[in-house]
Structure formats: C-alpha cells, structure tokens
Design a protein around this motif. Structure first.
Motif, short mmCIF file in Angstrom:
data_model
loop_
_atom_site.label_atom_id
_atom_site.label_comp_id
_atom_site.label_asym_id
_atom_site.label_seq_id
_atom_site.Cartn_x
_atom_site.Cartn_y
_atom_site.Cartn_z
N ALA A 104 0.83 -1.20 0.00
CA ALA A 104 0.00 0.00 0.00
C ALA A 104 0.87 1.25 0.00
O ALA A 104 1.87 1.32 0.72
CB ALA A 104 -0.93 0.02 1.21
N HIS A 105 0.47 2.20 -0.81
CA HIS A 105 1.23 3.45 -0.93
C HIS A 105 0.70 4.48 0.06
O HIS A 105 -0.50 4.71 0.14
CB HIS A 105 1.10 3.98 -2.36
CG HIS A 105 2.10 5.05 -2.69
ND1 HIS A 105 1.88 6.38 -2.45
CD2 HIS A 105 3.34 4.97 -3.24
CE1 HIS A 105 2.93 7.08 -2.83
NE2 HIS A 105 3.83 6.26 -3.32
N LEU A 106 1.61 5.07 0.82
CA LEU A 106 1.25 6.10 1.78
C LEU A 106 1.30 7.47 1.11
O LEU A 106 2.01 7.67 0.14
CB LEU A 106 2.22 6.05 2.97
CG LEU A 106 2.24 4.74 3.77
CD1 LEU A 106 3.24 4.83 4.90
CD2 LEU A 106 0.87 4.39 4.27
N PRO A 107 0.51 8.44 1.62
CA PRO A 107 -0.24 8.41 2.89
C PRO A 107 -1.68 7.94 2.77
O PRO A 107 -2.35 7.80 3.80
CB PRO A 107 -0.20 9.88 3.31
CG PRO A 107 -0.25 10.62 2.01
CD PRO A 107 0.56 9.80 1.04
N ASN A 108 -2.18 7.70 1.55
CA ASN A 108 -3.61 7.38 1.41
C ASN A 108 -3.91 5.89 1.44
O ASN A 108 -5.05 5.49 1.25
CB ASN A 108 -4.17 8.01 0.13
CG ASN A 108 -3.41 7.52 -1.11
OD1 ASN A 108 -2.46 6.76 -1.00
ND2 ASN A 108 -3.84 7.97 -2.28
N CYS A 109 -2.89 5.05 1.67
CA CYS A 109 -3.08 3.60 1.81
C CYS A 109 -3.65 2.97 0.54
O CYS A 109 -4.42 2.01 0.60
CB CYS A 109 -3.99 3.30 3.00
SG CYS A 109 -3.78 1.64 3.70
N ALA A 110 -3.30 3.51 -0.61
CA ALA A 110 -3.80 2.98 -1.89
C ALA A 110 -3.06 1.69 -2.24
O ALA A 110 -1.83 1.63 -2.16
CB ALA A 110 -3.60 4.01 -2.99
N PRO A 111 -3.78 0.63 -2.63
CA PRO A 111 -3.11 -0.62 -3.02
C PRO A 111 -2.23 -0.41 -4.24
O PRO A 111 -2.57 0.34 -5.15
CB PRO A 111 -4.27 -1.57 -3.31
CG PRO A 111 -5.42 -0.69 -3.60
CD PRO A 111 -5.24 0.54 -2.78
N VAL A 112 -1.09 -1.08 -4.25
CA VAL A 112 -0.12 -0.94 -5.33
C VAL A 112 -0.12 -2.24 -6.15
O VAL A 112 0.31 -3.29 -5.66
CB VAL A 112 1.30 -0.66 -4.79
CG1 VAL A 112 2.29 -0.54 -5.94
CG2 VAL A 112 1.30 0.60 -3.93
N ALA A 113 -0.60 -2.15 -7.38
CA ALA A 113 -0.59 -3.30 -8.28
C ALA A 113 0.78 -3.43 -8.94
O ALA A 113 1.51 -2.45 -9.09
CB ALA A 113 -1.68 -3.16 -9.34
N ARG A 114 1.14 -4.67 -9.31
CA ARG A 114 2.35 -4.98 -10.05
C ARG A 114 3.63 -4.64 -9.28
O ARG A 114 4.68 -4.37 -9.88
CB ARG A 114 2.34 -4.31 -11.42
CG ARG A 114 1.15 -4.71 -12.28
CD ARG A 114 1.34 -4.38 -13.74
NE ARG A 114 2.53 -5.05 -14.28
CZ ARG A 114 2.60 -6.34 -14.57
NH1 ARG A 114 1.55 -7.14 -14.36
NH2 ARG A 114 3.69 -6.86 -15.06
N ALA A 115 3.56 -4.66 -7.97
CA ALA A 115 4.77 -4.57 -7.16
C ALA A 115 5.42 -5.95 -7.11
O ALA A 115 4.74 -6.97 -6.96
CB ALA A 115 4.45 -4.10 -5.74
#
Length: 269
Positions: A109-120
């Motif tokens: 999850a990318h901070l600060p908005n806790c967005a899910p990160v695809a293709r990590a």
C-alpha cells in the motif's frame, strides 16, 4: 530475449484464479399431481430432495488483511548476508522442507492514502526450521556468503555457496496490491528473533527492504509442539531484544488446524 524481460513476462502472466460455484438444478413434481398407478395422497407425501449446501471456504491468510484498515510505514532494515536474487517466480516456496505450514498474505500500500499498489514485485526469503538458509547450508546459521556484486535493482547481494533455492520466491501483486506465499514457519538462530526477509520493488527501484516478525507466544507454541523445531532448543533472542524488531513489522497471525496464517499490510512511500 534477456533473462530480465523473460522474468517480467512471467510476472505479467500472473494473476488470481477464482472458482465459480456450480448449482445443480432440481425438478420437483408439482404438489397434488397424480402419477399413474399411485394416489394423489401418495404423490403429495413423497419427500422433496434439496441440493446440499456447499461447504464454507477454508480460512485464508488474505482474510486477515480485511481487519487492517489503516497503514503505517513499514520499517526498513538491512537485507543481511543471506540475500541473493533467486529469480524464482512462485508462490509455494517450501520445496519439501519440514516444518509447520505457514500461509502468508501481504498487501503493498502506498502512503499516505493507503492505496493498493498493483504490479509490485515482492521477494521473500527465510531460514528453515533449524535456522539454515538455502544457498548457505555449510555456513553457520544466519551467515551467508561473500559479497557478489549487485542484483537487478542495484542492491548488494551475496554469492551462494550451493545450488539450493528452497524458501525463496518472488510474486507480483494483483490489482488489490496482494501477494501470497505458501511456506513453513521459520526457525531461529543465535542473536536473532524469529523473522522473515522481504523486498518490495516498484518499476526499476527497490522501495522497501525489511524483516517481518511473529508474536513470541506464537513462536513458543510452534517450537514446543512440533518437530523439527524441538530438535533445536534454547532460543536466545526474543522480539524485545532484537535490534531490527519493529511493531510496524509484526505479522497478524491466526491458527488454522495444523497450519498458521499470517498477514501484513506493507506501507511504502
């Protein structure tokens, strides 16, 4: 085609498969219909047969992520002397190693908005039940090889001393930022608490190198109740004495029969 482009092709081909439930249709003779050779009373007293309900799905480590509504920055640590790029894209990393089954799920999850990160791209490696790392079976527990240049992301890595690659693997996150691994509960080695190693890469950059930890009471329960952990007594370091331990890297765990489930949201910048 380069090995790296071939690896990326494998990742692009990855994905989750979902199982659709299939219901068998039942036809029932309308109530009160007279069938030849029988009375109306007999026809209406015939028992009806209903389709059996499908069993509930088995618990999964990914279920533990549903309770993790907020994100914290996962503490970065060193990779340690046992890191090398195994180039092994797979979710089941056990390779027959003995130990208590452990199912893992991570959400990037990318901070600060806790967005899910695809293709990590997520690399996982760990010791076995006796504290040994593949690639370094002849080294002292927890020790690795000598430096051997850098991996595909420019990170320092060690030169393995043997061909084994068990308990090492790579997965790519789905649209929800989730990766899953099937492994065994790790053992321990001197001066370190029980832990997993993990790297997260986005595009051409490593955004997180960390170590993940288990509640000490869970480790006590596993080590006291199962082989081969009982063959390696005398654990000398717990979480509160480990220099790399962080509460933000503590896994959420739950027992499921003879296995354990563990999960964590990995907060990255």
């Amino acid at each position: 085609m380069s090995a790296e482009f071939e690896r990326r092709g494998l990742l692009r081909a990855g994905g989750l498969l979902t199982l659709a439930a299939v219901l068998d249709a039942c036809s029932i003779t309308p109530r009160g219909t007279t069938v030849a050779g029988t009375s109306s009373k007999a026809a209406t007293s015939a028992p009806t047969v209903s389709s059996p309900q499908p069993p509930p799905p088995a618990p999964a480590a990914v279920d533990l992520l549903s309770n993790q509504r907020t994100c914290a920055l996962t503490k970065a640590t060193i990779a340690g002397p046992t890191w090398f790029d195994a180039h092994d894209v797979r979710s089941d990393i056990r390779d027959g190693r003995p130990g208590v089954p452990l199912e893992l799920a991570f959400r990037v999850a990318h901070l600060p908005n806790c967005a899910p990160v695809a293709r990590a791209v997520v690399d996982l490696w760990q010791c076995d039940a006796l504290g040994v790392y593949s690639g370094f079976a002849d080294a002292a527990p927890g020790d690795g090889g000598s430096p051997d240049g850098r991996d595909r992301y420019g990170d320092k890595q060690s030169a393995p001393t043997d061909a084994d690659r068990w308990l090492r693997g790579t997965q790519v996150s789905d649209a929800h930022g989730v990766v899953r691994f099937s492994t065994i509960y790790p053992g321990w080695y001197p001066t370190r608490t029980v832990h997993l190693h993990l790297k997260v890469h986005l595009a051409e950059k490593t955004v997180l190198t960390t170590q993940l930890f288990f509640d000490d009471t869970v480790s006590d329960r596993v080590f006291a109740g199962h082989d081969p952990y009982r063959q390696h007594p005398g654990r000398d370091t717990r979480n509160d004495r480990d220099p790399f331990y962080s509460p933000t890297a503590l896994l959420t765990t739950a027992p499921d029969g003879d296995r354990w489930l563990a999960a964590l949201t990995l907060g990255v910048l």
